[in-house]
Motif scaffolding. Structure first.
Motif, PDB file in Angstrom:
ATOM      1  N   LEU A   1       0.867  -1.177   0.000  1.00  0.00           N
ATOM      2  CA  LEU A   1       0.000   0.000   0.000  1.00  0.00           C
ATOM      3  C   LEU A   1       0.902   1.223   0.000  1.00  0.00           C
ATOM      4  O   LEU A   1       1.523   1.538   1.008  1.00  0.00           O
ATOM      5  N   PRO A   2       0.995   1.942  -1.138  1.00  0.00           N
ATOM      6  CA  PRO A   2       1.885   3.105  -1.196  1.00  0.00           C
ATOM      7  C   PRO A   2       1.362   4.257  -0.357  1.00  0.00           C
ATOM      8  O   PRO A   2       0.248   4.226   0.167  1.00  0.00           O
ATOM      9  N   GLN A   3       2.175   5.295  -0.265  1.00  0.00           N
ATOM     10  CA  GLN A   3       1.891   6.389   0.656  1.00  0.00           C
ATOM     11  C   GLN A   3       0.614   7.144   0.314  1.00  0.00           C
ATOM     12  O   GLN A   3      -0.207   7.396   1.186  1.00  0.00           O
ATOM     13  N   THR A   4       0.422   7.513  -0.938  1.00  0.00           N
ATOM     14  CA  THR A   4      -0.776   8.261  -1.336  1.00  0.00           C
ATOM     15  C   THR A   4      -1.357   7.639  -2.598  1.00  0.00           C
ATOM     16  O   THR A   4      -1.218   8.192  -3.703  1.00  0.00           O
ATOM     17  N   PRO A   5      -2.018   6.482  -2.459  1.00  0.00           N
ATOM     18  CA  PRO A   5      -2.591   5.822  -3.641  1.00  0.00           C
ATOM     19  C   PRO A   5      -3.725   6.660  -4.224  1.00  0.00           C
ATOM     20  O   PRO A   5      -4.445   7.345  -3.500  1.00  0.00           O
ATOM     21  N   ILE A   6      -3.874   6.605  -5.531  1.00  0.00           N
ATOM     22  CA  ILE A   6      -4.911   7.365  -6.223  1.00  0.00           C
ATOM     23  C   ILE A   6      -5.793   6.396  -6.993  1.00  0.00           C
ATOM     24  O   ILE A   6      -5.307   5.628  -7.833  1.00  0.00           O
ATOM     25  N   ALA A   7      -7.088   6.433  -6.724  1.00  0.00           N
ATOM     26  CA  ALA A   7      -8.030   5.565  -7.411  1.00  0.00           C
ATOM     27  C   ALA A   7      -8.528   6.233  -8.692  1.00  0.00           C
ATOM     28  O   ALA A   7      -8.685   7.462  -8.726  1.00  0.00           O
ATOM     29  N   PRO A   8      -8.781   5.468  -9.740  1.00  0.00           N
ATOM     30  CA  PRO A   8      -9.370   6.046 -10.953  1.00  0.00           C
ATOM     31  C   PRO A   8     -10.704   6.719 -10.628  1.00  0.00           C
ATOM     32  O   PRO A   8     -11.476   6.200  -9.806  1.00  0.00           O
ATOM     33  N   PRO A   9     -10.996   7.864 -11.221  1.00  0.00           N
ATOM     34  CA  PRO A   9     -12.247   8.575 -10.924  1.00  0.00           C
ATOM     35  C   PRO A   9     -13.474   7.694 -11.150  1.00  0.00           C
ATOM     36  O   PRO A   9     -13.591   7.024 -12.173  1.00  0.00           O
ATOM     37  N   GLY A  10     -14.354   7.687 -10.146  1.00  0.00           N
ATOM     38  CA  GLY A  10     -15.634   6.985 -10.287  1.00  0.00           C
ATOM     39  C   GLY A  10     -15.586   5.486 -10.083  1.00  0.00           C
ATOM     40  O   GLY A  10     -16.628   4.823 -10.117  1.00  0.00           O
ATOM     41  N   ILE A  11     -14.408   4.908  -9.842  1.00  0.00           N
ATOM     42  CA  ILE A  11     -14.327   3.455  -9.695  1.00  0.00           C
ATOM     43  C   ILE A  11     -15.046   3.012  -8.430  1.00  0.00           C
ATOM     44  O   ILE A  11     -15.004   3.683  -7.396  1.00  0.00           O
ATOM     45  N   LEU A  12     -15.754   1.875  -8.528  1.00  0.00           N
ATOM     46  CA  LEU A  12     -16.461   1.329  -7.375  1.00  0.00           C
ATOM     47  C   LEU A  12     -15.495   0.559  -6.480  1.00  0.00           C
ATOM     48  O   LEU A  12     -14.461   0.052  -6.940  1.00  0.00           O
ATOM     49  N   VAL A  13     -15.870   0.458  -5.216  1.00  0.00           N
ATOM     50  CA  VAL A  13     -15.035  -0.237  -4.238  1.00  0.00           C
ATOM     51  C   VAL A  13     -14.721  -1.655  -4.691  1.00  0.00           C
ATOM     52  O   VAL A  13     -13.568  -2.092  -4.684  1.00  0.00           O
ATOM     53  N   VAL A  14     -15.739  -2.392  -5.101  1.00  0.00           N
ATOM     54  CA  VAL A  14     -15.541  -3.794  -5.469  1.00  0.00           C
ATOM     55  C   VAL A  14     -14.603  -3.919  -6.668  1.00  0.00           C
ATOM     56  O   VAL A  14     -13.809  -4.869  -6.758  1.00  0.00           O
ATOM     57  N   ASP A  15     -14.655  -2.956  -7.589  1.00  0.00           N
ATOM     58  CA  ASP A  15     -13.785  -3.015  -8.763  1.00  0.00           C
ATOM     59  C   ASP A  15     -12.339  -2.683  -8.392  1.00  0.00           C
ATOM     60  O   ASP A  15     -11.398  -3.262  -8.955  1.00  0.00           O
ATOM     61  N   LEU A  16     -12.160  -1.762  -7.433  1.00  0.00           N
ATOM     62  CA  LEU A  16     -10.806  -1.457  -6.996  1.00  0.00           C
ATOM     63  C   LEU A  16     -10.194  -2.640  -6.264  1.00  0.00           C
ATOM     64  O   LEU A  16      -9.042  -3.011  -6.511  1.00  0.00           O
TER      65      LEU A  16
END
Length: 304
Positions: free
Chosen positions: A91-106
């Motif tokens: 788990l990196p320091q400041t991970p960035i999720a793709p905009p709008g991605i759902l929890v289950v997909d991440l």
């Protein structure tokens, strides 16, 4: 034939005489570091001392200019990337999720190392994602966008993604940064549960000394790219260590909840002029000013 350095010990992950840096800047020089299996190891130290740099090397994100990192008896840079990801979660320091991605997909992205060319999703993948959501108490968040979650919820989701990799070795770089105290405790309680119930080995970079002492069984204190001391919190965290590592005068007492070291900084406003506290001593408090008492201050009687 055993791999180089495999005679040091039987722990799964270690760095041997590594020199690390960026371009021409050396951050860590000739450092030895072993991750104790089955424990939570907290790496502490001031800013820019090499904590995150060391974690990147352990995760194979930064190749040493000298020395080597060994994972399961193999030089980690010789292990294929997907294979490393099957053994080690990060788990990196400041991970960035793709905009709008759902929890289950991440969380499902944690299964990427297990995907095959002609088999992109399987029942094992589905089971692993469900188990990761349950372990992090994020099942109810599965269909929500990640960018609509609170900071504490997002951190649990990122940890769930790492768990979905189904590795028993986790590296977490400052997972409590930017979280309020309640969410910090929430995240670290989860880390402790993963260690105690799941037997996972965890390495976590933390800034809060007291939380590091409370949750980790093994503490590594760094300064200027070197390890100052390492061991059980009660063995290595005292006023002298805090002074050497952070340049901070402090009193170290027993945490009334966990009986682990509790670091109480002194600060110049709690020390009388000329005082020089000795390790373990109790500082004398100075009288705090009680507010402005000028001619316009309420209660001033100088003009009466």
């Amino acid at each position: 034939m055993r791999s180089p350095g495999s005679n040091v010990d039987d722990n799964r992950l270690r760095a041997e005489r590594v020199t690390l840096g960026y371009d021409r800047l050396t951050v860590v020089d000739q450092l030895d570091f072993t991750v104790p299996d089955g424990e939570i190891t907290a790496i502490i130290g001031p800013n820019a001392c090499g904590k995150s740099t060391l974690l990147k090397a352990l995760a194979r994100l930064l190749r040493p200019s000298d020395g080597q990192v060994v994972l399961d008896g193999e030089l980690i840079h010789r292990v294929p990337t997907k294979e490393v990801a099957r053994r080690l979660g990060l788990l990196p320091q400041t991970p960035i999720a793709p905009p709008g991605i759902l929890v289950v997909d991440l969380v499902a992205r944690g299964r990427t190392p297990h995907q095959r060319l002609f088999q992109q999703w399987s029942e094992d993948d589905e089971r692993a994602v469900r188990a990761a959501l349950e372990a992090t108490d994020t099942t109810d968040l599965a269909d929500r966008p990640v960018d609509q979650l609170s900071g504490g919820q997002r951190q649990r989701v990122w940890i769930a993604m790492a768990l979905a990799q189904e590795t028993d070795l986790l590296l977490l770089d400052e997972p409590t940064t930017f979280l309020d105290i309640a969410h910090q405790i929430d995240v670290l309680d989860l880390v402790l549960r993963l260690n105690c119930e799941g037997g996972r080995t965890v390495v976590v970079v933390l800034h809060d000394l007291n939380l590091a002492c409370r949750y980790a069984s093994h503490v590594v204190a760094m300064r200027d790219g070197r390890i100052v001391t390492a061991g059980a919190p009660t063995d290595v965290i005292d006023a002298a260590t805090v002074g050497e590592v952070f340049g901070l005068d402090a009193v170290v007492i027993a945490d009334p909840v966990s009986n682990t070291p509790l670091v109480v900084p002194i600060g110049s406003h709690h020390r009388r002029t000329g005082d020089s506290p000795s390790p373990g001593s109790t500082p004398r408090a100075i009288q705090r000013p009680r507010g402005r008492r000028g001619p316009d201050a309420p209660g001033d009687r100088s003009d009466r």
